[in-house]
Scaffold this motif. Structure first.
Motif, PDB file in Angstrom:
ATOM      1  N   ILE A  96       1.085  -1.102   0.011  1.00  0.00           N
ATOM      2  CA  ILE A  96       0.134  -0.246   0.009  1.00  0.00           C
ATOM      3  C   ILE A  96       1.028   1.353  -0.140  1.00  0.00           C
ATOM      4  N   LYS A  97       1.001   2.425  -0.913  1.00  0.00           N
ATOM      5  CA  LYS A  97       1.909   3.181  -0.837  1.00  0.00           C
ATOM      6  C   LYS A  97       0.628   4.488  -0.277  1.00  0.00           C
ATOM      7  N   ALA A  98       1.127   4.486   0.873  1.00  0.00           N
ATOM      8  CA  ALA A  98       0.072   6.285   1.000  1.00  0.00           C
ATOM      9  C   ALA A  98       1.532   7.373   1.125  1.00  0.00           C
ATOM     10  N   ALA A 100       3.145   9.868   0.085  1.00  0.00           N
ATOM     11  CA  ALA A 100       3.606  11.773  -0.694  1.00  0.00           C
ATOM     12  C   ALA A 100       4.585  11.403  -1.801  1.00  0.00           C
ATOM     13  N   VAL A 101       5.043  10.918  -2.659  1.00  0.00           N
ATOM     14  CA  VAL A 101       6.713  10.880  -3.296  1.00  0.00           C
ATOM     15  C   VAL A 101       6.335  12.376  -4.060  1.00  0.00           C
ATOM     16  N   ALA A 102       7.780  12.941  -4.340  1.00  0.00           N
ATOM     17  CA  ALA A 102       7.904  13.790  -4.829  1.00  0.00           C
ATOM     18  C   ALA A 102       7.330  13.886  -6.314  1.00  0.00           C
ATOM     19  N   ASP A 103       7.197  14.031  -7.242  1.00  0.00           N
ATOM     20  CA  ASP A 103       7.518  13.978  -8.775  1.00  0.00           C
ATOM     21  C   ASP A 103       8.904  14.097  -9.479  1.00  0.00           C
ATOM     22  N   TYR A 104       9.349  15.205  -8.168  1.00  0.00           N
ATOM     23  CA  TYR A 104      10.602  16.265  -9.137  1.00  0.00           C
ATOM     24  C   TYR A 104      11.620  16.211  -8.013  1.00  0.00           C
ATOM     25  N   ARG A 127      12.812  14.786 -13.895  1.00  0.00           N
ATOM     26  CA  ARG A 127      11.290  13.618 -12.798  1.00  0.00           C
ATOM     27  C   ARG A 127      12.226  12.804 -11.573  1.00  0.00           C
ATOM     28  N   THR A 128      11.372  11.947 -10.985  1.00  0.00           N
ATOM     29  CA  THR A 128      11.784  10.751 -10.267  1.00  0.00           C
ATOM     30  C   THR A 128      11.078  10.128 -10.439  1.00  0.00           C
ATOM     31  N   ASP A 129      11.885   8.860 -10.423  1.00  0.00           N
ATOM     32  CA  ASP A 129      10.967   7.849 -11.012  1.00  0.00           C
ATOM     33  C   ASP A 129       9.875   7.163  -9.971  1.00  0.00           C
ATOM     34  N   ASP A 130       8.738   6.521 -10.766  1.00  0.00           N
ATOM     35  CA  ASP A 130       7.560   5.555 -10.797  1.00  0.00           C
ATOM     36  C   ASP A 130       7.096   4.828  -9.425  1.00  0.00           C
ATOM     37  N   ILE A 131       7.518   5.272  -7.971  1.00  0.00           N
ATOM     38  CA  ILE A 131       7.863   3.714  -7.603  1.00  0.00           C
ATOM     39  C   ILE A 131       6.396   1.844  -7.850  1.00  0.00           C
ATOM     40  N   LEU A 132       4.909   3.175  -7.942  1.00  0.00           N
ATOM     41  CA  LEU A 132       3.497   2.673  -7.596  1.00  0.00           C
ATOM     42  C   LEU A 132       3.876   1.750  -9.410  1.00  0.00           C
ATOM     43  N   ALA A 133       4.077   2.476 -10.442  1.00  0.00           N
ATOM     44  CA  ALA A 133       4.198   2.683 -11.757  1.00  0.00           C
ATOM     45  C   ALA A 133       5.006   1.163 -11.549  1.00  0.00           C
ATOM     46  N   CYS A 146      -1.821  -1.315  -4.065  1.00  0.00           N
ATOM     47  CA  CYS A 146      -3.096  -0.327  -3.611  1.00  0.00           C
ATOM     48  C   CYS A 146      -2.811   1.121  -3.492  1.00  0.00           C
ATOM     49  N   GLY A 147      -2.552   2.127  -4.174  1.00  0.00           N
ATOM     50  CA  GLY A 147      -2.366   3.025  -4.272  1.00  0.00           C
ATOM     51  C   GLY A 147      -3.113   4.323  -3.856  1.00  0.00           C
ATOM     52  N   PHE A 148      -2.516   5.550  -3.134  1.00  0.00           N
ATOM     53  CA  PHE A 148      -3.946   6.913  -2.524  1.00  0.00           C
ATOM     54  C   PHE A 148      -3.794   7.814  -4.137  1.00  0.00           C
ATOM     55  N   ALA A 149      -4.172   8.213  -4.301  1.00  0.00           N
ATOM     56  CA  ALA A 149      -4.482   9.315  -5.384  1.00  0.00           C
ATOM     57  C   ALA A 149      -4.801  11.434  -4.223  1.00  0.00           C
ATOM     58  N   MET A 150      -4.374  11.937  -4.077  1.00  0.00           N
ATOM     59  CA  MET A 150      -4.603  13.116  -3.787  1.00  0.00           C
ATOM     60  C   MET A 150      -4.464  13.816  -4.913  1.00  0.00           C
ATOM     61  N   GLU A 151      -5.556  14.713  -4.880  1.00  0.00           N
ATOM     62  CA  GLU A 151      -6.535  15.201  -6.030  1.00  0.00           C
ATOM     63  C   GLU A 151      -6.833  17.032  -5.876  1.00  0.00           C
ATOM     64  N   LYS A 161      -8.386   6.695 -13.770  1.00  0.00           N
ATOM     65  CA  LYS A 161      -6.928   6.900 -14.611  1.00  0.00           C
ATOM     66  C   LYS A 161      -5.509   6.323 -14.209  1.00  0.00           C
ATOM     67  N   LYS A 162      -5.649   6.458 -12.728  1.00  0.00           N
ATOM     68  CA  LYS A 162      -3.781   5.708 -12.067  1.00  0.00           C
ATOM     69  C   LYS A 162      -4.536   4.796 -12.069  1.00  0.00           C
ATOM     70  N   LEU A 163      -5.139   4.362 -11.277  1.00  0.00           N
ATOM     71  CA  LEU A 163      -5.527   3.027 -11.202  1.00  0.00           C
ATOM     72  C   LEU A 163      -5.239   2.047 -11.784  1.00  0.00           C
ATOM     73  N   LYS A 165      -3.628   3.207 -15.239  1.00  0.00           N
ATOM     74  CA  LYS A 165      -2.348   3.493 -15.967  1.00  0.00           C
ATOM     75  C   LYS A 165      -0.770   3.047 -14.806  1.00  0.00           C
ATOM     76  N   LYS A 166      -0.874   2.877 -13.772  1.00  0.00           N
ATOM     77  CA  LYS A 166      -0.338   1.724 -12.785  1.00  0.00           C
ATOM     78  C   LYS A 166      -0.942   0.417 -12.569  1.00  0.00           C
ATOM     79  N   HIS A 167      -1.550  -0.127 -13.403  1.00  0.00           N
ATOM     80  CA  HIS A 167      -2.216  -1.529 -13.269  1.00  0.00           C
ATOM     81  C   HIS A 167      -2.136  -2.254 -11.590  1.00  0.00           C
TER      82      HIS A 167
HETATM   83  N1  CTP Z   1       3.958   7.467  -6.536  1.00  0.00           N
HETATM   84  C1  CTP Z   1       5.147   7.039  -6.227  1.00  0.00           C
HETATM   85  N2  CTP Z   1       6.037   7.389  -6.656  1.00  0.00           N
HETATM   86  C2  CTP Z   1       6.216   8.364  -7.541  1.00  0.00           C
HETATM   87  C3  CTP Z   1       4.811   9.052  -7.022  1.00  0.00           C
HETATM   88  C4  CTP Z   1       3.367   9.032  -7.172  1.00  0.00           C
HETATM   89  O1  CTP Z   1       4.925   5.436  -5.803  1.00  0.00           O
HETATM   90  N3  CTP Z   1       7.614   9.148  -7.559  1.00  0.00           N
HETATM   91  C5  CTP Z   1       2.595   6.675  -6.069  1.00  0.00           C
HETATM   92  C6  CTP Z   1       2.015   7.792  -4.649  1.00  0.00           C
HETATM   93  O2  CTP Z   1       2.447   6.840  -3.866  1.00  0.00           O
HETATM   94  C7  CTP Z   1       0.501   7.271  -4.720  1.00  0.00           C
HETATM   95  C8  CTP Z   1       0.477   7.427  -5.826  1.00  0.00           C
HETATM   96  O3  CTP Z   1       1.711   6.828  -6.447  1.00  0.00           O
HETATM   97  O4  CTP Z   1      -0.033   5.977  -3.822  1.00  0.00           O
HETATM   98  C9  CTP Z   1      -0.121   8.485  -6.509  1.00  0.00           C
HETATM   99  O5  CTP Z   1       0.219   9.678  -6.437  1.00  0.00           O
HETATM  100  P1  CTP Z   1       0.090  10.798  -6.705  1.00  0.00           P
HETATM  101  O6  CTP Z   1       1.205  12.197  -6.861  1.00  0.00           O
HETATM  102  O7  CTP Z   1      -1.077  11.436  -6.511  1.00  0.00           O
HETATM  103  O8  CTP Z   1      -0.173  10.698  -8.668  1.00  0.00           O
HETATM  104  P2  CTP Z   1       1.091  10.927  -9.704  1.00  0.00           P
HETATM  105  O9  CTP Z   1       1.319   9.705 -10.370  1.00  0.00           O
HETATM  106  O10 CTP Z   1       2.240  10.822  -8.966  1.00  0.00           O
HETATM  107  O11 CTP Z   1       0.472  11.743 -10.498  1.00  0.00           O
HETATM  108  P3  CTP Z   1       0.097  13.583 -10.457  1.00  0.00           P
HETATM  109  O12 CTP Z   1       0.222  14.089  -8.910  1.00  0.00           O
HETATM  110  O13 CTP Z   1       0.688  14.061 -11.511  1.00  0.00           O
HETATM  111  O14 CTP Z   1      -1.151  13.627  -9.861  1.00  0.00           O
END
Ligand code: CTP
Ligand code: CA
Length: 226
Positions: A96-98, A100-104, A127-133, A146-151, A161-163, A165-167
């Motif tokens: 479960i990825k709760a 809040a991971v930096a995207d950059y 960009r950082t690597d997307d762990i969940l993807a 299981c992921g979390f999405a903050m919108e 869409k995230k569900l 896209k990230k399978h």
């Molecule tokens: N996540 C991750 N690795 C990253 C960014 C996000 O594993 N580098 C995971 C978060 O832990 C969360 C999920 O992806 O469970 C969705 O994160 P969120 O920030 O809502 O979505 P993003 O895919 O990063 O899209 P955006 O921030 O552009 O909405």
């Protein structure tokens, strides 16, 4: 709660939870972060342990107290978290990825404290690597993700869409725009989204929210075994 204490229905299940913010260094004294306090992830780890699971908590820097009966792995950056999670992913039944991971992150990290200059400062970010993807693409047979999405807008549409896209098997959608939800507080208001549908939970404590999320996961996994 007594009933919950007795319900050890996650015994023999290995679960990894991530929690909290990441910190992306600019120089030795400064970093980029976000408002996550880690409360939701810690609540999930605590409740999973209470239900008998073997819990690993990969935690960004938080002010929260260490949990008992939970193996905690402290991390700072998104890259640290990537390493901590991917190196432990293969043996997990549920992730479960709760967090809040930096995207950059800053593209160049100064070895010395940056001195101020006249005029503006521009920090180049990469960009950082997307762990969940990554987990979704390299999933072990039978593993539940299981992921979390903050919108702040189009909550359900963007989360679904995230569900896809990230399978993922499940995504927990969080709105920053709802009273009693989001960062810092002790309550949350979430919608649990799976490919089959959506369940909106009312405002409740993060611990109760965690219990509801775990209930759903246990049910879906049990249905998958029949
Ligand atoms: N996540 C991750 N690795 C990253 C960014 C996000 O594993 N580098 C995971 C978060 O832990 C969360 C999920 O992806 O469970 C969705 O994160 P969120 O920030 O809502 O979505 P993003 O895919 O990063 O899209 P955006 O921030 O552009 O909405
Ligand atoms: Ca993001």
């Amino acid at each position: 709660l007594q009933e919950i204490e007795c319900r050890k229905d996650m015994r023999d299940i290995r679960i990894l939870v991530t929690a909290g913010p990441t910190q992306e260094a600019i120089d030795p004294v400064r970093y980029i972060t976000n408002h996550s306090t880690g409360k939701m992830g810690y609540a999930l780890a605590k409740m999973a342990a209470r239900r008998g699971a073997e819990v690993t908590l990969v935690s960004g820097q938080t002010a929260l107290e260490q949990l008992q009966f939970v193996e905690t792995v402290p991390v700072r950056s998104a890259a640290d978290m990537y390493e901590a999670v991917t190196s432990r992913a293969a043996e997990q039944d549920i992730i479960i990825k709760a967090a809040a991971v930096a995207d950059y992150r800053p593209k160049y990290v100064s070895g010395q404290k940056m001195k101020k200059q006249d005029g503006e400062l521009v920090i180049e970010l990469e960009r950082t690597d997307d762990i969940l993807a990554h987990l979704g693409e390299n999933r072990r047979e039978g593993q539940f993700l299981c992921g979390f999405a903050m919108e702040t807008e189009k909550l359900l549409e963007n989360s679904r869409k995230k569900l896809e896209k990230k399978h993922l098997d499940m995504i927990v959608a969080n709105s920053l725009r709802v009273e009693g939800a989001g960062f810092g507080g002790d309550t949350n208001v979430v919608t649990i989204i799976t490919k089959d549908g959506e369940i909106s939970l009312g405002k409740m404590s993060k611990e109760e929210t965690a219990m509801q999320i775990l209930d759903r996961i246990v049910k879906i996994r049990a249905a998958g075994e029949d």
